[in-house]
Design an enzyme around this catalytic site. Structure first.
Site, mmCIF file in Angstrom:
data_model
loop_
_atom_site.group_PDB
_atom_site.id
_atom_site.type_symbol
_atom_site.label_atom_id
_atom_site.label_comp_id
_atom_site.label_asym_id
_atom_site.label_seq_id
_atom_site.Cartn_x
_atom_site.Cartn_y
_atom_site.Cartn_z
ATOM 1 N N GLY A 219 0.922 -1.127 0.012
ATOM 2 C CA GLY A 219 -0.030 -0.263 0.146
ATOM 3 C C GLY A 219 0.905 1.393 0.181
ATOM 4 O O GLY A 219 2.065 1.279 -0.114
ATOM 5 N N ILE A 221 1.133 3.859 2.243
ATOM 6 C CA ILE A 221 1.709 4.066 3.500
ATOM 7 C C ILE A 221 3.132 3.632 3.751
ATOM 8 O O ILE A 221 3.952 4.456 3.901
ATOM 9 C CB ILE A 221 0.706 3.952 4.624
ATOM 10 C CG1 ILE A 221 -0.400 4.882 4.612
ATOM 11 C CG2 ILE A 221 1.489 4.129 6.034
ATOM 12 C CD1 ILE A 221 -1.661 4.562 5.334
ATOM 13 N N GLU A 240 8.123 -9.361 4.219
ATOM 14 C CA GLU A 240 7.335 -10.439 3.324
ATOM 15 C C GLU A 240 7.679 -10.196 2.040
ATOM 16 O O GLU A 240 8.246 -10.615 1.014
ATOM 17 C CB GLU A 240 5.990 -10.503 3.726
ATOM 18 C CG GLU A 240 4.975 -10.987 2.659
ATOM 19 C CD GLU A 240 3.565 -10.906 3.087
ATOM 20 O OE1 GLU A 240 3.276 -10.800 4.226
ATOM 21 O OE2 GLU A 240 3.042 -11.078 1.975
ATOM 22 N N GLY A 338 0.445 -11.581 5.211
ATOM 23 C CA GLY A 338 1.369 -11.753 6.199
ATOM 24 C C GLY A 338 1.407 -10.795 7.393
ATOM 25 O O GLY A 338 2.274 -10.875 8.108
HETATM 26 N N1 COA Z 1 -14.646 1.977 4.568
HETATM 27 C C1 COA Z 1 -15.037 2.203 3.301
HETATM 28 N N2 COA Z 1 -14.074 2.392 2.503
HETATM 29 C C2 COA Z 1 -12.664 2.578 2.513
HETATM 30 C C3 COA Z 1 -12.589 2.421 3.942
HETATM 31 C C4 COA Z 1 -13.463 2.337 5.222
HETATM 32 N N3 COA Z 1 -13.123 2.242 6.363
HETATM 33 N N4 COA Z 1 -10.962 2.548 4.031
HETATM 34 C C5 COA Z 1 -10.559 2.720 2.807
HETATM 35 N N5 COA Z 1 -11.515 2.614 2.015
HETATM 36 C C6 COA Z 1 -11.550 2.611 0.471
HETATM 37 C C7 COA Z 1 -10.843 3.806 0.015
HETATM 38 O O1 COA Z 1 -11.534 4.941 0.015
HETATM 39 C C8 COA Z 1 -10.414 3.441 -1.314
HETATM 40 O O2 COA Z 1 -11.311 3.434 -2.293
HETATM 41 P P1 COA Z 1 -10.852 3.883 -3.598
HETATM 42 O O3 COA Z 1 -9.946 3.090 -4.243
HETATM 43 O O4 COA Z 1 -12.172 4.194 -4.238
HETATM 44 O O5 COA Z 1 -10.272 5.402 -3.436
HETATM 45 C C9 COA Z 1 -10.003 1.780 -1.006
HETATM 46 O O6 COA Z 1 -10.982 1.383 0.235
HETATM 47 C C10 COA Z 1 -8.623 1.538 -0.866
HETATM 48 O O7 COA Z 1 -8.375 2.221 0.603
HETATM 49 P P2 COA Z 1 -6.729 2.671 0.657
HETATM 50 O O8 COA Z 1 -6.644 3.178 1.916
HETATM 51 O O9 COA Z 1 -6.441 3.679 -0.528
HETATM 52 O O10 COA Z 1 -5.912 1.317 0.453
HETATM 53 P P3 COA Z 1 -4.450 0.764 0.157
HETATM 54 O O11 COA Z 1 -4.074 0.835 -1.232
HETATM 55 O O12 COA Z 1 -3.454 1.910 1.033
HETATM 56 O O13 COA Z 1 -4.264 -0.351 0.985
HETATM 57 C C11 COA Z 1 -4.967 -2.069 2.381
HETATM 58 C C12 COA Z 1 -4.528 -0.509 2.350
HETATM 59 C C13 COA Z 1 -5.551 -2.284 3.887
HETATM 60 C C14 COA Z 1 -6.193 -2.528 1.440
HETATM 61 C C15 COA Z 1 -3.922 -3.036 1.967
HETATM 62 O O14 COA Z 1 -2.672 -2.539 2.687
HETATM 63 C C16 COA Z 1 -4.117 -4.436 2.454
HETATM 64 O O15 COA Z 1 -4.474 -5.126 1.440
HETATM 65 N N6 COA Z 1 -3.622 -5.007 3.395
HETATM 66 C C17 COA Z 1 -3.854 -6.260 3.619
HETATM 67 C C18 COA Z 1 -3.056 -7.037 4.741
HETATM 68 C C19 COA Z 1 -1.206 -6.687 4.889
HETATM 69 O O16 COA Z 1 -1.167 -5.707 5.113
HETATM 70 N N7 COA Z 1 -0.867 -7.706 4.535
HETATM 71 C C20 COA Z 1 0.599 -7.517 4.673
HETATM 72 C C21 COA Z 1 1.227 -7.452 3.165
HETATM 73 S S1 COA Z 1 2.965 -7.447 2.956
#
Ligand code: COA
Length: 436
Positions: A219, A221, A240, A338
């Site tokens: 993502g 952040i 990971e 992960g």
């Molecule tokens: N309610 C409704 N919609 C929400 C929301 C909430 N609480 N939080 C985010 N959204 C929407 C955003 O508005 C965005 O919509 P858009 O694409 O239409 O703008 C969408 O959801 C994605 O949100 P965003 O915060 O931009 O996602 P991101 O790209 O920063 O990814 C995760 C964040 C959590 C989805 C991603 O990090 C993830 O899948 N993590 C899973 C687990 C993990 O971290 N594993 C380790 C990997 S190495």
């Protein structure tokens, strides 16, 4: 190519390789930037002779007809450990199902569910060297476990794949068939961090000491954080996923891996996903060790690192400290990956910390992501008893070991200022923390 290893004897065309799929087969597929796109693209052309073929996939990067077209119903069914952008729609049409998992056990748990019976593995690899060894290149999360279990192994050879080191080697004698598909690698664009992401990155950088070892999730952040760590010293990487920001940190001299307590001197990870800059960096790099996901993500291994800091992202956090990263209410969005593996591992590490970062609002600032209770249908990815540190652009909430009153105060303090009072009122009204 050295004929001793019979490269040409094993080489068949992509349609010939897909001809080997039979109705009812299960196909385990390499993930992310290691996806065998030639084989997956071809699969739809075999629809009419195939019924009920299951693919097991994870974080797919491209759109494939066999998965996405409604007329594939009954011919193919997709089982998916981590959804990508195309999968949410297919899910709602009933041709795909999510496999809940902690990534270090994803392959072994799935194999357990089918008594170890996997018909086919499709992966990608570099061309073999003069001794017949190939590198599995950009991904080792599930690949070697699936390959070992499969009755038939087919690898797509792509000369654009970097030769990565660690546990990536595979010998041509372990493979049944090879196909060639020298396509450009999938690149995940490196996007400049937003102002909100920068603020979050600054707060997280405050929590990271010199000499710490890092895991950064997927993502915007996690990538933003790297910008604020460039003046840190002797950081280590045990992650990971390798990303572009880690290359920047290495080049800035902030990552040396010198003070790591395990895999000293090496960046360790299970897969790489980023731009060509990252793929060039990992190519033949003796300082970068690719290990299987069952090792990199095993919390007991992660926890052996000194000052291990895991940073993952979330969609919603409630007042109990329950984290949801994989669904928006009932809508499955991504996966756990992960997250819990590395989060728990970091908590086992001396001086370690599991950080969950999120923007305080979503949908253009309309809704708070810090909520009294998770939306109905939310799939928890970090339970409240494992939660540790939550960061938004408004600050840091330390929740580990804290009671509900302390958690509610700390979380409301990092919610968007315009939403704090309404969250507090609802938390009181619902009786979660009556005296807040
Ligand atoms: N309610 C409704 N919609 C929400 C929301 C909430 N609480 N939080 C985010 N959204 C929407 C955003 O508005 C965005 O919509 P858009 O694409 O239409 O703008 C969408 O959801 C994605 O949100 P965003 O915060 O931009 O996602 P991101 O790209 O920063 O990814 C995760 C964040 C959590 C989805 C991603 O990090 C993830 O899948 N993590 C899973 C687990 C993990 O971290 N594993 C380790 C990997 S190495």
């Amino acid at each position: 190519m050295n004929s001793k290893y019979d490269y040409h004897g094993k080489l068949i065309s992509i349609p010939e390789a897909v001809e080997k799929v039979k109705s009812g087969d299960r196909i385990g597929v390499a993930m992310a930037a290691s996806e065998p796109s030639g084989l997956l693209n071809e699969l739809a052309n075999h629809k009419n002779r195939l019924k009920d073929v299951h693919t097991w996939i994870c974080l797919p990067m491209r759109s494939y007809d066999y998965a996405n077209l409604p007329e594939m119903d009954g011919h193919f069914f997709v089982e998916n450990w981590f959804y990508g952008v195309f999968d949410r729609k297919v899910h709602s049409q009933g041709r795909m199902s999510y496999i809940p998992n902690n990534l270090h056990r994803a392959a072994s748990d799935k194999l357990h569910a089918v008594d170890g019976k996997l018909n086919i593995f499709w992966g990608t690899a570099t061309p073999p060297d003069e001794r017949g060894y190939m590198s599995l290149s950009l991904c080792l999360v599930i690949e070697k476990e699936l390959m070992a279990a499969a009755d038939l192994v087919v690898l797509e050879i792509n000369e654009n794949l970097p030769w990565t080191l660690g546990d990536t080697q595979i010998h041509i004698s372990e493979v049944d068939f090879l196909v060639e598909n020298h396509v450009p690698l999938y690149e995940l664009p490196s996007v400049a961090p937003t102002e909100t992401e920068q603020k979050i990155g600054e707060y997280i950088a405050e929590l990271i000491d010199d000499g710490a070892t890092l895991q950064l999730g997927i993502g915007g952040i996690p990538n933003a954080i790297t910008h604020y760590l460039r003046n840190h010293k002797d950081l280590g990487i045990h992650t990971e996923m390798f990303n572009d920001g880690m290359v920047d940190l290495y080049e800035a001299g902030a990552v040396t891996n010198r003070r790591k307590s395990i895999y000293k001197g090496k960046m360790v990870g299970a897969f790489a996903l980023g731009t060509q800059k990252l793929y060039d960096f990992v190519n033949n790099n003796i300082g970068v060790e690719f290990l299987q996901g069952k090792i990199t993500n095993n919390p007991n291994v992660v926890g052996q690192n000194y000052k291990m800091i895991s940073v993952n992202t979330a969609l919603q956090v409630d007042i109990f400290g329950q984290v949801c990263s994989q669904s928006i209410g009932y809508k499955h969005f991504s996966g756990t990956g992960g997250q819990l593996d590395t989060h728990r591992g970091a908590q086992l590490s001396p001086g370690g910390r599991g950080i969950i970062a999120l923007r305080s609002t979503a949908k253009n600032g309309e809704i708070s992501t810090i909520v009294p209770t998770l939306s109905p249908g939310s799939e928890v990815t970090v339970p409240s008893q494992c939660v540790d540190t939550i960061v938004t652009e408004y600050g840091i909430a330390e929740l580990r070991g804290r009671n509900l009153l302390e958690r509610a105060k700390a979380l409301i303090n990092i919610a968007h200022p315009d939403m704090r009072e309404s969250i507090a009122a609802e938390v009181r009204n619902l009786g979660i923390v009556p005296r807040l």
